[in-house]
Design an enzyme around this catalytic site. Structure first.
Site, PDB file in Angstrom:
ATOM      1  N   GLU A  84      36.969  35.588  -7.032  1.00 21.74           N
ATOM      2  CA  GLU A  84      37.504  34.306  -6.556  1.00 21.74           C
ATOM      3  C   GLU A  84      36.352  33.624  -5.852  1.00 21.74           C
ATOM      4  O   GLU A  84      35.985  33.973  -4.734  1.00 21.74           O
ATOM      5  CB  GLU A  84      38.694  34.533  -5.621  1.00 21.74           C
ATOM      6  CG  GLU A  84      39.543  33.284  -5.410  1.00 21.74           C
ATOM      7  CD  GLU A  84      39.033  32.383  -4.309  1.00 21.74           C
ATOM      8  OE1 GLU A  84      38.239  31.452  -4.625  1.00 21.74           O
ATOM      9  OE2 GLU A  84      39.396  32.595  -3.151  1.00 21.74           O
ATOM     10  N   CYS A  90      38.115  27.256  -0.376  1.00 24.15           N
ATOM     11  CA  CYS A  90      37.680  27.236  -1.772  1.00 24.15           C
ATOM     12  C   CYS A  90      38.414  26.168  -2.574  1.00 24.15           C
ATOM     13  O   CYS A  90      37.829  25.493  -3.408  1.00 24.15           O
ATOM     14  CB  CYS A  90      37.895  28.605  -2.411  1.00 24.15           C
ATOM     15  SG  CYS A  90      36.978  29.934  -1.618  1.00 24.15           S
TER      16      CYS A  90
END
Length: 459
Positions: free
Chosen positions: A231, A265
């Site tokens: 990720e 993110c």
């Protein structure tokens, strides 16, 4: 962020170093891997209901200790107190989700057309987790929760600036009854992480972090034939096609962008706005940004902004913004780097970004709203997909069908309509392209590190 000489707490308000912790020795790493491998054999054989009960208690302790847990990460990386407590509470919900739903999610699945053929979901062994600083509890919860319920054991390497929160998590695991060796916190070096991934006893690795970190770990994992989940970064498009309340739309976009001081993110790093509402939208963002002030210790006002995680992070962001300004972009407000060692960077609104600027293709991991003007849905989609990232994206319109069609064309792992992001322990999280691969959270999050064994009996 670059590796520090030790694991240490550095106050982002002042830049002063507080507590320090030495790196683990190679002997300690070997002992941890051996202990994890041995504990796996007992943990996997426990009935899943017993594992789930222990993990359930982990979640309860996160909730019970949320205030003290929040204070730790406010000191470590500057998170706003209310958000820090909320992160700890949400982490507890994630552990609770997998405790409550794990037995069903891991149940054997019969295969249609066969009287006695089904797929089993079995644990595979010790898994290394390399976790980031921006959400010190949440990121660990979505990795550790499903793996512990599934029967895997966890070797956790946290960010070097999060040692006290890492120790607090380990303490919760111990107090909840997680057996010795099933969850091990390690103040490991990058080289030691690589050695653990290469170790035959370790069966996989999950990384949340930068693209650079993901490349390094994936290279090591691939060379050693280990499963890896990545990720990584994102530069999520946030498309406003139209609005019957531009002020409200701008406020939602701004609050989303300023979450965790822009250090998320899946933050809305690129706001793509139709020309019919663009001018008012930008004007509203500028007004919101101009009212912000640096958050001082003890302050939790929504109009204040926290420091970024470190002086180095703030300086990198400042360089990206200055590169854009030097090449013709317009900085409407903010973009001021504090003096001295402080990590404050004033929230900014930037327009006129073009392909030759770093801000066009790079991730801006901090409080900067980059706004683009487009004249059609097709232009919005083309701009949204131009970057190499593909984590999430959102599309807003009073015409839901129109928004759904645009969102359906986004090259992302998570597409949202009329909301900044679908969030919940039961909703999968992950991206495509250079944002990584694999999924966390929801039913997909428990599927990553399993042996999905075919079990077939001839009748």
């Amino acid at each position: 962020m670059p590796q520090t000489p030790t694991y240490q707490v550095t106050d982002p308000v002042t830049g002063e170093v507080g507590q320090t912790f030495p790196f683990a020795t190679d002997a300690e790493i070997e002992e941890a891997v051996a202990k994890s491998a041995a504990a796996f054999r007992e943990w996997r054989d426990r009935p899943i209901e017993e594992r789930a009960a222990v993990v359930k208690r982990v979640g309860e302790l996160f909730a019970e200790r949320a205030t003290e847990l929040g204070a730790l990460i406010t000191t470590e990386m500057g998170k706003r107190p209310a958000q820090a407590v909320g992160e700890a509470e949400f982490s507890g919900e994630i552990f609770g989700y997998y405790a409550d739903n794990g037995p069903e999610l891991l149940a054997p699945t019969p295969l249609p057309g066969h009287d006695s053929a089904y797929v089993e979901r079995l644990p595979i062994g010790p898994i290394v987790g390399v976790m980031p600083w921006n959400y010190p509890y949440y990121q660990v919860a979505r990795f550790a929760g499903p793996n512990l319920v599934a029967g895997n054991t966890v070797l956790l390497k946290h960010a070097e600036n999060c040692p006290t929160s890492a120790l607090a998590i380990a303490g919760i695991m111990r107090d909840a009854g997680v057996p010795d060796g099933v969850y091990v916190n390690l103040f490991a070096t990058h080289e030691q992480v690589a050695n653990m991934i290469a170790d035959d006893r370790v069966q996989g690795v999950s990384v949340t972090g930068s693209e650079r970190a993901g490349r390094a770990v994936a290279e090591t994992a691939g060379r050693n034939l280990k499963k890896v989940v990545l990720e990584l970064g994102g530069s999520d498009p946030y498309i406003i096609l139209d609005s019957d309340d531009v002020g409200a739309a701008a406020k939602t976009a701004w609050v989303t962008r300023m979450e965790n001081v822009g250090q998320a993110c899946n933050s809305n790093k690129r706001m793509i706005v139709a020309d019919g509402v663009y001018d008012e939208f930008v004007s509203q963002l500028i007004e919101l940004a101009s009212k912000t002030t640096p958050r001082q210790p003890g302050d939790d006002s929504p109009k204040s902004y926290s420091p970024m995680v470190s002086r180095a992070a703030a300086e990198r962001l400042h360089e990206q913004v200055q590169d854009a300004v030097d090449k013709g972009a317009t900085l409407h407000v903010g973009g001021e780097l504090a003096d001295g060692k402080s990590a404050y960077y004033s929230p900014a609104v930037l327009t006129g970004v073009t392909p030759e600027m770093r801000a066009y293709t790079e991730e801006l991991f901090g409080p900067v709203a980059v706004v683009y003007q487009v004249g059609s849905d097709d232009e919005a989609v083309e701009l949204a997909n131009v970057v190499d990232y593909g984590l999430g994206g959102a599309v807003f319109s009073t015409d839901v069908d129109r928004a759904r069609k645009v969102a359906g064309r986004l090259e992302v792992g998570m597409a949202n309509v009329n909301t900044p992001a679908g969030e919940g322990a039961d909703l999968p999280f992950g991206g495509t392209k250079r944002s990584g691969f694999g999924r966390e959270l929801g039913p997909l999050g428990i599927e990553e590190f399993l042996n999905k064994r075919l079990f077939y009996v001839e009748q």
